[in-house]
Design a protein around this motif. Structure first.
Motif, PDB file in Angstrom:
ATOM      1  N   CYS A 170       0.854  -1.186   0.000  1.00 41.60           N
ATOM      2  CA  CYS A 170       0.000   0.000   0.000  1.00 41.60           C
ATOM      3  C   CYS A 170       0.885   1.229   0.000  1.00 41.60           C
ATOM      4  N   ASP A 171       0.661   2.115  -0.951  1.00 39.59           N
ATOM      5  CA  ASP A 171       1.321   3.417  -0.997  1.00 39.59           C
ATOM      6  C   ASP A 171       0.263   4.475  -0.755  1.00 39.59           C
ATOM      7  N   LEU A 172       0.527   5.370   0.187  1.00 39.77           N
ATOM      8  CA  LEU A 172      -0.418   6.448   0.445  1.00 39.77           C
ATOM      9  C   LEU A 172       0.349   7.679   0.907  1.00 39.77           C
ATOM     10  N   THR A 173      -0.038   8.824   0.393  1.00 39.24           N
ATOM     11  CA  THR A 173       0.551  10.083   0.834  1.00 39.24           C
ATOM     12  C   THR A 173      -0.316  10.665   1.937  1.00 39.24           C
ATOM     13  N   ILE A 174       0.340  11.076   3.019  1.00 41.97           N
ATOM     14  CA  ILE A 174      -0.373  11.671   4.149  1.00 41.97           C
ATOM     15  C   ILE A 174       0.317  12.963   4.574  1.00 41.97           C
ATOM     16  N   SER A 175      -0.408  13.773   5.320  1.00 41.42           N
ATOM     17  CA  SER A 175       0.153  14.990   5.902  1.00 41.42           C
ATOM     18  C   SER A 175       0.894  14.640   7.187  1.00 41.42           C
ATOM     19  N   LEU A 176       1.623  15.600   7.739  1.00 46.41           N
ATOM     20  CA  LEU A 176       2.320  15.370   9.010  1.00 46.41           C
ATOM     21  C   LEU A 176       1.356  14.990  10.128  1.00 46.41           C
ATOM     22  N   ASP A 177       0.121  15.487  10.052  1.00 49.25           N
ATOM     23  CA  ASP A 177      -0.855  15.144  11.087  1.00 49.25           C
ATOM     24  C   ASP A 177      -1.727  13.949  10.697  1.00 49.25           C
ATOM     25  N   GLY A 178      -1.296  13.167   9.700  1.00 52.76           N
ATOM     26  CA  GLY A 178      -1.897  11.880   9.422  1.00 52.76           C
ATOM     27  C   GLY A 178      -3.100  11.853   8.506  1.00 52.76           C
ATOM     28  N   GLY A 204      -5.413  -7.283   8.769  1.00 48.86           N
ATOM     29  CA  GLY A 204      -4.090  -7.904   8.711  1.00 48.86           C
ATOM     30  C   GLY A 204      -3.717  -8.402   7.331  1.00 48.86           C
ATOM     31  N   LEU A 205      -4.196  -7.736   6.285  1.00 53.40           N
ATOM     32  CA  LEU A 205      -3.992  -8.220   4.924  1.00 53.40           C
ATOM     33  C   LEU A 205      -2.930  -7.449   4.133  1.00 53.40           C
ATOM     34  N   ILE A 206      -2.293  -6.466   4.743  1.00 49.57           N
ATOM     35  CA  ILE A 206      -1.231  -5.713   4.056  1.00 49.57           C
ATOM     36  C   ILE A 206       0.116  -6.172   4.585  1.00 49.57           C
ATOM     37  N   ASP A 207       1.043  -6.458   3.670  1.00 48.38           N
ATOM     38  CA  ASP A 207       2.397  -6.889   4.034  1.00 48.38           C
ATOM     39  C   ASP A 207       3.365  -5.716   4.176  1.00 48.38           C
ATOM     40  N   GLU A 208       3.204  -4.713   3.320  1.00 51.65           N
ATOM     41  CA  GLU A 208       4.132  -3.579   3.336  1.00 51.65           C
ATOM     42  C   GLU A 208       3.363  -2.288   3.153  1.00 51.65           C
ATOM     43  N   LEU A 209       3.570  -1.342   4.071  1.00 45.59           N
ATOM     44  CA  LEU A 209       2.935  -0.034   4.023  1.00 45.59           C
ATOM     45  C   LEU A 209       4.001   0.991   3.678  1.00 45.59           C
ATOM     46  N   ARG A 210       3.786   1.726   2.594  1.00 48.48           N
ATOM     47  CA  ARG A 210       4.729   2.758   2.150  1.00 48.48           C
ATOM     48  C   ARG A 210       4.043   4.112   2.295  1.00 48.48           C
ATOM     49  N   LEU A 211       4.437   4.840   3.315  1.00 45.82           N
ATOM     50  CA  LEU A 211       3.851   6.161   3.535  1.00 45.82           C
ATOM     51  C   LEU A 211       4.741   7.223   2.914  1.00 45.82           C
ATOM     52  N   HIS A 212       4.111   8.154   2.233  1.00 43.05           N
ATOM     53  CA  HIS A 212       4.789   9.293   1.632  1.00 43.05           C
ATOM     54  C   HIS A 212       4.269  10.512   2.405  1.00 43.05           C
ATOM     55  N   ILE A 213       5.112  11.048   3.267  1.00 43.35           N
ATOM     56  CA  ILE A 213       4.670  12.058   4.234  1.00 43.35           C
ATOM     57  C   ILE A 213       5.028  13.447   3.723  1.00 43.35           C
ATOM     58  N   ALA A 214       3.995  14.225   3.404  1.00 42.04           N
ATOM     59  CA  ALA A 214       4.182  15.588   2.918  1.00 42.04           C
ATOM     60  C   ALA A 214       4.344  16.520   4.116  1.00 42.04           C
ATOM     61  N   PRO A 215       5.264  17.484   4.044  1.00 43.59           N
ATOM     62  CA  PRO A 215       5.507  18.381   5.180  1.00 43.59           C
ATOM     63  C   PRO A 215       4.468  19.498   5.274  1.00 43.59           C
ATOM     64  N   ILE A 216       3.205  19.092   5.367  1.00 36.90           N
ATOM     65  CA  ILE A 216       2.114  20.049   5.539  1.00 36.90           C
ATOM     66  C   ILE A 216       1.212  19.559   6.665  1.00 36.90           C
ATOM     67  N   VAL A 217       0.445  20.457   7.229  1.00 40.86           N
ATOM     68  CA  VAL A 217      -0.546  20.119   8.253  1.00 40.86           C
ATOM     69  C   VAL A 217      -1.909  20.506   7.696  1.00 40.86           C
ATOM     70  N   LEU A 218      -2.791  19.523   7.537  1.00 40.76           N
ATOM     71  CA  LEU A 218      -4.132  19.791   7.011  1.00 40.76           C
ATOM     72  C   LEU A 218      -5.109  20.153   8.126  1.00 40.76           C
ATOM     73  N   GLY A 219      -4.890  19.646   9.333  1.00 44.14           N
ATOM     74  CA  GLY A 219      -5.730  20.008  10.466  1.00 44.14           C
ATOM     75  C   GLY A 219      -7.058  19.288  10.555  1.00 44.14           C
ATOM     76  N   ALA A 220      -7.564  18.800   9.438  1.00 42.25           N
ATOM     77  CA  ALA A 220      -8.845  18.083   9.408  1.00 42.25           C
ATOM     78  C   ALA A 220      -8.919  17.319   8.096  1.00 42.25           C
ATOM     79  N   GLY A 221      -9.915  16.450   8.009  1.00 42.96           N
ATOM     80  CA  GLY A 221     -10.097  15.670   6.792  1.00 42.96           C
ATOM     81  C   GLY A 221     -10.260  14.211   7.125  1.00 42.96           C
ATOM     82  N   GLU A 222      -9.695  13.342   6.287  1.00 44.23           N
ATOM     83  CA  GLU A 222      -9.797  11.908   6.503  1.00 44.23           C
ATOM     84  C   GLU A 222      -8.435  11.372   6.932  1.00 44.23           C
ATOM     85  N   ARG A 223      -8.361  10.994   8.199  1.00 44.75           N
ATOM     86  CA  ARG A 223      -7.105  10.514   8.786  1.00 44.75           C
ATOM     87  C   ARG A 223      -6.919   9.038   8.431  1.00 44.75           C
TER      88      ARG A 223
END
Length: 196
Positions: A6-14, A147-166
Motif C-alpha cells: 500500500c502506498d499512500l501520501t499523508i500529511s504530518l498530522d496523518g 491484517g492483509l497488508i504486508d508492506e505499508l509505504r507512507l509518503h509524508i508531505a511536510p504540511i498540516v491539514l488540520g482536518a479531513g480523513e485521517r
C-alpha cells in the motif's frame, strides 16, 4: 504468493485527504498539496513513483474511483481515458457495474462482496506480481485492520491539514517495522513491514 502493498501520501498530522471532499475537490480542501512531490519533484522521486505503479493489480474504494454521492454509470474515473495503473483495478462498491476497459491496459472491475473477495480476484489477476491497495484511506484501514497488508509505504508531505480523513483512525494493534527512509524537500518516504 505475491505481497500486498500500500502506498499512500499523508500529511504530518496523518490525513490522506483534506476536509470537505467533493466531486469538485476529490482530495478535500488542501488535499492536492499532499501530492506536489509527484509533479514538482518527479525526477527526484522517480523510484517511489515507479514503486507505486509496479503492481500487477490494484484495489481501491468506490470513492477513489467515483467520489462521494450518487453513482453515475457514465463516470469513467478521475484519470482520463488512460489511467496510470495499466493493470486490472478492483473497485470495492455496493453498486454492481460491468467491468470498464480503459486505454493502456487498465480495466476497472467492480466488486460487491467485500475486501477478501477483491483481494482474491486481484491476486489471481496479478499472477506473481504484487497487489497494491491504492486507497482511499477507508479502504486502507479495512485491509490494515484485517491484517492483509504486508508492506505499508507512507509518503509524508511536510504540511498540516488540520482536518479531513485521517489514515489510521480506528486501526488497532498495528505493528510496523521501518525498513527504508528517503525523501526530498516535499516528501519523506517511509517503507514499513507489517509485523503479524
Amino acid at each position: 504468493m505475491s505481497r500486498v502493498t500500500c502506498d499512500l501520501t499523508i500529511s504530518l498530522d496523518g490525513f490522506a485527504a483534506g476536509p470537505n471532499q467533493s466531486l469538485a475537490e476529490p482530495l478535500g480542501e488542501g488535499g492536492e498539496l499532499l501530492h506536489r512531490w509527484q509533479f514538482e519533484e518527479a525526477q527526484a522521486n522517480a523510484a517511489a513513483r515507479e514503486g507505486i505503479l509496479a503492481a500487477g493489480a490494484y484495489i481501491m474504494g468506490r470513492n477513489m474511483f467515483a467520489g462521494p454521492g450518487a453513482w453515475d454509470e457514465e463516470w469513467r474515473g478521475w484519470w482520463g481515458e488512460e489511467p496510470p495503473y495499466h493493470a486490472p483495478v478492483f473497485v470495492l462498491t455496493q453498486h454492481p457495474r460491468e467491468p470498464l476497459e480503459m486505454q493502456g491496459g487498465t480495466t476497472f472491475n467492480f466488486v460487491t462482496d467485500g475486501i477478501e473477495s477483491a483481494l482474491a480476484q486481484a491476486r489471481k489477476a496479478a499472477g506473481s506480481k504484487d497487489v497494491a491497495i491504492a486507497g482511499g484511506p477507508q479502504t486502507v484501514r479495512q485491509y490494515l485492520s484485517a491484517g492483509l497488508i504486508d508492506e505499508l509505504r507512507l509518503h509524508i508531505a511536510p504540511i498540516v491539514l488540520g482536518a479531513g480523513e485521517r489514515l489510521l483512525d480506528g486501526v488497532a494493534n498495528l505493528k510496523l517495522e521501518p525498513t527504508e527512509v528517503s525523501g526530498t524537500r516535499l516528501v519523506t518516504h517511509v517503507r514499513y513491514r507489517v509485523i503479524r
